[in-house]
Design a protein around this motif. Sequence first.
Motif, PDB file in Angstrom:
ATOM      1  N   TYR A 175     -26.798 -41.492   9.158  1.00 17.91           N
ATOM      2  CA  TYR A 175     -27.889 -42.460   9.176  1.00 17.91           C
ATOM      3  C   TYR A 175     -27.433 -43.862   9.579  1.00 17.91           C
ATOM      4  O   TYR A 175     -28.173 -44.824   9.416  1.00 17.91           O
ATOM      5  N   ARG A 176     -26.206 -43.983  10.077  1.00 19.34           N
ATOM      6  CA  ARG A 176     -25.662 -45.267  10.557  1.00 19.34           C
ATOM      7  C   ARG A 176     -25.754 -46.346   9.468  1.00 19.34           C
ATOM      8  O   ARG A 176     -26.257 -47.442   9.681  1.00 19.34           O
ATOM      9  N   LEU A 177     -25.226 -46.009   8.301  1.00 12.52           N
ATOM     10  CA  LEU A 177     -25.293 -46.915   7.159  1.00 12.52           C
ATOM     11  C   LEU A 177     -23.890 -47.214   6.635  1.00 12.52           C
ATOM     12  O   LEU A 177     -23.008 -46.362   6.662  1.00 12.52           O
ATOM     13  N   ASP A 178     -23.707 -48.431   6.159  1.00  8.32           N
ATOM     14  CA  ASP A 178     -22.529 -48.807   5.388  1.00  8.32           C
ATOM     15  C   ASP A 178     -22.933 -48.899   3.925  1.00  8.32           C
ATOM     16  O   ASP A 178     -24.086 -49.224   3.606  1.00  8.32           O
ATOM     17  N   LEU A 179     -21.991 -48.628   3.053  1.00 13.33           N
ATOM     18  CA  LEU A 179     -22.271 -48.628   1.612  1.00 13.33           C
ATOM     19  C   LEU A 179     -21.448 -49.693   0.914  1.00 13.33           C
ATOM     20  O   LEU A 179     -20.228 -49.787   1.102  1.00 13.33           O
ATOM     21  N   GLY A 180     -22.128 -50.516   0.106  1.00 13.15           N
ATOM     22  CA  GLY A 180     -21.460 -51.434  -0.806  1.00 13.15           C
ATOM     23  C   GLY A 180     -21.797 -51.008  -2.223  1.00 13.15           C
ATOM     24  O   GLY A 180     -22.973 -50.885  -2.573  1.00 13.15           O
ATOM     25  N   LEU A 181     -20.798 -50.745  -3.020  1.00 12.22           N
ATOM     26  CA  LEU A 181     -21.000 -50.202  -4.365  1.00 12.22           C
ATOM     27  C   LEU A 181     -20.548 -51.218  -5.398  1.00 12.22           C
ATOM     28  O   LEU A 181     -19.437 -51.750  -5.316  1.00 12.22           O
ATOM     29  N   THR A 182     -21.411 -51.498  -6.366  1.00 14.50           N
ATOM     30  CA  THR A 182     -21.070 -52.416  -7.469  1.00 14.50           C
ATOM     31  C   THR A 182     -21.431 -51.753  -8.785  1.00 14.50           C
ATOM     32  O   THR A 182     -22.552 -51.271  -8.959  1.00 14.50           O
ATOM     33  N   TRP A 183     -20.474 -51.718  -9.703  1.00 19.22           N
ATOM     34  CA  TRP A 183     -20.677 -51.121 -11.020  1.00 19.22           C
ATOM     35  C   TRP A 183     -20.555 -52.208 -12.083  1.00 19.22           C
ATOM     36  O   TRP A 183     -19.572 -52.947 -12.135  1.00 19.22           O
ATOM     37  N   TYR A 184     -21.592 -52.310 -12.915  1.00 12.54           N
ATOM     38  CA  TYR A 184     -21.582 -53.241 -14.035  1.00 12.54           C
ATOM     39  C   TYR A 184     -21.383 -52.428 -15.319  1.00 12.54           C
ATOM     40  O   TYR A 184     -22.247 -51.636 -15.704  1.00 12.54           O
TER      41      TYR A 184
END
Length: 316
Positions: A188-197
């Motif tokens: 899907y031509r996506l980049d992922l940024g992951l943040t965990w709190y």
Amino acid sequence: MTGDSWRERRRALRRDDPGAAENTARLLDEMGLEDRDDEEIEADHRANRLAAAREYAPDAQLDEELQLRLTGPDAEGGALRFQWGDALLVPVEHAISVAAGTPVQLELTGVSAGSTVVHARPVQPAVSTRSAILNTQDALDAPATSAAGTGLSTLTELLAALESEADIREWARLFDAVDALSRALGKYRLDLGLTWYGADGSTRRARLTERGRGYVERLRETRNRDQEITISGRITELRESGLVKVKTGTAKNSPAYDVRFEEPDELLRMRPGLGDNVHFRVRFRQGLDSVGIARSTEYTYLGPAAEQTSIPLELQ
């Protein structure tokens, strides 16, 4: 261009151009300002809230939250497309579960802009009022780090290693799960940024961009490793195509090997029968990827073996 899109492109410019990053840092220092993104500001707010809460309740914890920031040509509207749902969110949940060593269930709590931000949290098991009262002390004594937090800690380390194209063999058990996620993002031509709190106020961040996905793809490429071994046992299956199944013992769980003859006529000339005891010299070929995972195995007949020997397989 929206403010969120502008910030994303500004961050990308600073990542790709060290000179731009230095100029930004110098200007902000001259102005007496800090260059902080939304996640950093939110992390500080959470830390302050937790510190204030623990003034009154030393065991206080924050609600856990996972944020998935999707960026790409089709993500600037701040909406989650239905076709992205299972294709992206299920691999994320699976990767966290594998990293945690136990099933972790997540539930969607919201979607917001910037570009598209998915908000999720771990599913809390339902308990009765009586059980909740009886387990109150156990809950207070429980560690602040949940299974989801443990999984996210490991997963973010792996994603950081992929983005820097580092050695990831210590996370080999996680590779297939992250590979599935990488394929979905690429589709899907996506980049992922992951943040965990975390519940203890901690914050973990990682990204999986085109660079990391390209590295995953290169790691999937296999190379052949050959060994010559002897397989001794009883024939339990014969096929005209030149395949013989050899079982090495009488127990139900004894290993069995599919030995392929490159020339089926050679097998016919041997006139083997079901139940015959055989000793075959074979070429054991493994297709290994760059992480050391065996992606394929095959056993090819080389000739008769003079005597029965052990099988020195070095399985990965």
